[in-house]
Design a protein around this motif. Structure first.
Motif, PDB file in Angstrom:
ATOM      1  N   LYS A  54     -56.143  -7.139 -15.384  1.00 32.10           N
ATOM      2  CA  LYS A  54     -57.500  -7.479 -15.817  1.00 32.10           C
ATOM      3  C   LYS A  54     -57.590  -7.497 -17.343  1.00 32.10           C
ATOM      4  CE  LYS A  54     -62.305  -5.918 -15.638  1.00 32.10           C
ATOM      5  NZ  LYS A  54     -63.240  -4.867 -15.162  1.00 32.10           N
ATOM      6  N   ASP A  55     -56.962  -6.513 -17.988  1.00 30.05           N
ATOM      7  CA  ASP A  55     -56.998  -6.456 -19.455  1.00 30.05           C
ATOM      8  C   ASP A  55     -56.279  -7.660 -20.064  1.00 30.05           C
ATOM      9  OD1 ASP A  55     -58.410  -4.099 -19.369  1.00 30.05           O
ATOM     10  OD2 ASP A  55     -56.636  -2.822 -19.594  1.00 30.05           O
ATOM     11  N   LEU A  56     -55.157  -8.063 -19.458  1.00 29.73           N
ATOM     12  CA  LEU A  56     -54.442  -9.233 -19.966  1.00 29.73           C
ATOM     13  C   LEU A  56     -55.288 -10.499 -19.831  1.00 29.73           C
ATOM     14  CD1 LEU A  56     -50.756  -8.775 -18.721  1.00 29.73           C
ATOM     15  CD2 LEU A  56     -51.587  -8.716 -21.070  1.00 29.73           C
ATOM     16  N   LEU A  57     -55.947 -10.649 -18.685  1.00 30.79           N
ATOM     17  CA  LEU A  57     -56.793 -11.826 -18.482  1.00 30.79           C
ATOM     18  C   LEU A  57     -57.964 -11.844 -19.458  1.00 30.79           C
ATOM     19  CD1 LEU A  57     -56.874 -12.039 -14.569  1.00 30.79           C
ATOM     20  CD2 LEU A  57     -55.675 -13.561 -16.146  1.00 30.79           C
ATOM     21  N   LEU A  58     -58.600 -10.684 -19.638  1.00 29.04           N
ATOM     22  CA  LEU A  58     -59.717 -10.614 -20.581  1.00 29.04           C
ATOM     23  C   LEU A  58     -59.239 -10.870 -22.008  1.00 29.04           C
ATOM     24  CD1 LEU A  58     -61.765  -7.550 -19.250  1.00 29.04           C
ATOM     25  CD2 LEU A  58     -62.490  -9.938 -19.304  1.00 29.04           C
ATOM     26  N   SER A 173     -67.549  -7.718 -18.387  1.00 32.55           N
ATOM     27  CA  SER A 173     -66.602  -6.829 -17.701  1.00 32.55           C
ATOM     28  C   SER A 173     -66.592  -7.022 -16.186  1.00 32.55           C
ATOM     29  CB  SER A 173     -66.943  -5.373 -18.007  1.00 32.55           C
ATOM     30  OG  SER A 173     -68.279  -5.079 -17.627  1.00 32.55           O
ATOM     31  N   ALA A 174     -67.518  -7.821 -15.651  1.00 30.53           N
ATOM     32  CA  ALA A 174     -67.613  -8.003 -14.196  1.00 30.53           C
ATOM     33  C   ALA A 174     -66.448  -8.828 -13.667  1.00 30.53           C
ATOM     34  CB  ALA A 174     -68.937  -8.682 -13.844  1.00 30.53           C
ATOM     35  N   THR A 175     -66.177  -8.659 -12.375  1.00 34.01           N
ATOM     36  CA  THR A 175     -65.120  -9.421 -11.712  1.00 34.01           C
ATOM     37  C   THR A 175     -65.679 -10.109 -10.478  1.00 34.01           C
ATOM     38  OG1 THR A 175     -64.432  -7.506 -10.389  1.00 34.01           O
ATOM     39  CG2 THR A 175     -63.315  -7.842 -12.508  1.00 34.01           C
ATOM     40  N   LEU A 176     -65.031 -11.190 -10.086  1.00 33.75           N
ATOM     41  CA  LEU A 176     -65.378 -11.912  -8.863  1.00 33.75           C
ATOM     42  C   LEU A 176     -64.089 -12.077  -8.064  1.00 33.75           C
ATOM     43  CD1 LEU A 176     -67.535 -13.453  -7.231  1.00 33.75           C
ATOM     44  CD2 LEU A 176     -66.856 -15.522  -8.465  1.00 33.75           C
ATOM     45  N   LEU A 177     -64.028 -11.406  -6.919  1.00 36.61           N
ATOM     46  CA  LEU A 177     -62.816 -11.385  -6.103  1.00 36.61           C
ATOM     47  C   LEU A 177     -61.615 -10.885  -6.908  1.00 36.61           C
ATOM     48  CD1 LEU A 177     -63.236 -14.811  -4.216  1.00 36.61           C
ATOM     49  CD2 LEU A 177     -63.876 -12.509  -3.436  1.00 36.61           C
ATOM     50  N   GLY A 178     -61.890  -9.921  -7.771  1.00 35.58           N
ATOM     51  CA  GLY A 178     -60.825  -9.316  -8.567  1.00 35.58           C
ATOM     52  C   GLY A 178     -60.498 -10.040  -9.852  1.00 35.58           C
ATOM     53  N   VAL A 179     -61.101 -11.210 -10.090  1.00 36.79           N
ATOM     54  CA  VAL A 179     -60.843 -11.994 -11.300  1.00 36.79           C
ATOM     55  C   VAL A 179     -62.006 -11.809 -12.262  1.00 36.79           C
ATOM     56  CG1 VAL A 179     -60.398 -14.287 -12.243  1.00 36.79           C
ATOM     57  CG2 VAL A 179     -59.560 -13.689  -9.958  1.00 36.79           C
ATOM     58  N   PRO A 180     -61.748 -11.472 -13.534  1.00 34.60           N
ATOM     59  CA  PRO A 180     -62.844 -11.317 -14.490  1.00 34.60           C
ATOM     60  C   PRO A 180     -63.690 -12.582 -14.599  1.00 34.60           C
ATOM     61  CG  PRO A 180     -60.808 -10.452 -15.411  1.00 34.60           C
ATOM     62  CD  PRO A 180     -60.446 -11.143 -14.129  1.00 34.60           C
ATOM     63  N   VAL A 181     -64.998 -12.398 -14.686  1.00 31.95           N
ATOM     64  CA  VAL A 181     -65.905 -13.539 -14.793  1.00 31.95           C
ATOM     65  C   VAL A 181     -65.604 -14.368 -16.042  1.00 31.95           C
ATOM     66  CG1 VAL A 181     -68.328 -14.199 -15.116  1.00 31.95           C
ATOM     67  CG2 VAL A 181     -67.735 -12.427 -13.458  1.00 31.95           C
TER      68      VAL A 181
END
Length: 342
Positions: A54-58, A173-181
């Motif tokens: 998640k941190d890498l994606l953000l 910081s929210a996620t949708l199905l585990g993927v950050p918005v």
């Protein structure tokens, strides 16, 4: 009759060859990314936990959005060095809107940030396309102009997370199905830009402009209008990135986005978009953004000093430029050989 039918066939063969080069280049970036992650996980298995992903994606989202806009500009044989300043100006404008209007709907803030970025991009595009001033000179100047406007507006003030709506901050910081918005914003931008460049005639004309602006003019392509549009899109995406930056970090001042422009250009070049224009894809630029973000996260885990982190990015840029040149020479030779056989 045979000569007439052979010409489109050769054109299609050339297009397929170019497409294969793009795919091979992007697969190489993906392989390097996988190798880096694998080595880092061997050293520290916690690097690839759910939170780590998640941190890498953000971390790569904002850079990827900027890289998509920058790649559209670079494809036309130009460069936009003002994207970091536009991001900072848009981020501070978004925070100021929420301070002045606490009940402002989030879509309105998004639209305002994108519109402000598009205006900044239009300033760049008008100076470059109409006045025919080199993009490097114009955007270097507007980099300081937009940052100066940001500093003048901020006058030392800082906007804190408490000044912005909780719903807006949750978007960061929210996620949708585990993927950050925020990552979903980047995916939508990436798919839309890739589809446009590949499907629409005006998108393909950007490649023609980057390959040879004089030849594009002779072919009847409105070079000035297309370049202007490319800078408006780059500015609009930088404005969107500013809104996403505000949602993610919450605390804003006039230094937001400072230095981003160099990372964006690096991501685009490493991602396979030729700095001389005419080739590359937004997908490669986005992969380059993810790769650079992963490098900055992985090398400290591997015990590499910050100096060598910068050196690694510089080496990647030089290697990417050298590879681009080698591929271009080989592709030109292959096309000449096929033409000779025909």
């Amino acid at each position: 009759m045979t000569a007439v039918t052979e010409a489109p066939t050769k054109a299609r063969e050339g297009t397929r060859l170019v497409h294969r080069v793009f795919v091979i280049r992007e697969l190489g970036i993906a392989a390097a990314l996988v190798l880096l992650v694998a080595v880092t996980v061997l050293v520290n298995p916690r690097f690839l936990t759910a939170q780590g992903i998640k941190d890498l994606l953000l971390g790569s989202t904002i850079l990827a959005v900027l890289a998509v806009g920058q790649s559209i500009v670079v494809i036309t044989r130009n460069v936009d060095l003002s994207v970091g300043s536009v991001l900072g100006l848009s981020a501070f404008a978004t925070g100021s809107l929420f301070v002045a209007n606490p009940g402002l709907p989030i879509p309105v803030a998004l639209a305002a940030g994108v519109l402000l970025g598009a205006v900044c991009g239009a300033v760049n595009g008008a100076l470059i396309a109409a006045a025919r001033v080199p993009a490097l000179v114009v955007t270097l100047g507007t980099l300081y102009v937009f940052r100066g406007v940001d500093y003048t507006w901020a006058t030392g003030r800082q906007i804190n997370a408490a000044d912005m709506p909780p719903g807006f901050l949750r978007m960061g910081s929210a996620t949708l199905l585990g993927v950050p918005v925020l990552a979903l914003f980047a995916v939508v931008v990436l798919v839309a830009a890739g589809y446009y460049l590949r499907t629409y005639r005006s998108g393909r004309e950007l490649y023609a402009i980057g390959s040879s602006p004089p030849a594009a003019r002779l072919a009847g392509i409105p070079v000035g209008r297309r370049v202007f549009t490319a800078f408006v899109v780059s500015g609009a995406l930088a404005g969107l990135a500013g809104v996403l930056y505000a949602a993610r970090f919450g605390t804003l001042d006039a230094n937001a986005g400072n230095g981003f422009e160099l990372n964006v250009v690096a991501a685009v070049v490493v991602g396979g978009v030729a700095i001389f224009g005419g080739s590359g894809s937004v997908y490669g630029a986005a992969l380059g953004a993810v790769l650079l973000t992963t490098i900055s996260s992985a090398l400290p885990v591997l015990g590499v000093s910050p100096f060598w982190q910068r050196a690694a990015v510089g080496a990647l840029i030089l290697a990417a430029i050298g590879l681009d040149r080698a591929l271009a020479v080989r592709m030109a030779r292959t096309l000449r050989e096929r033409s000779g056989r025909g």
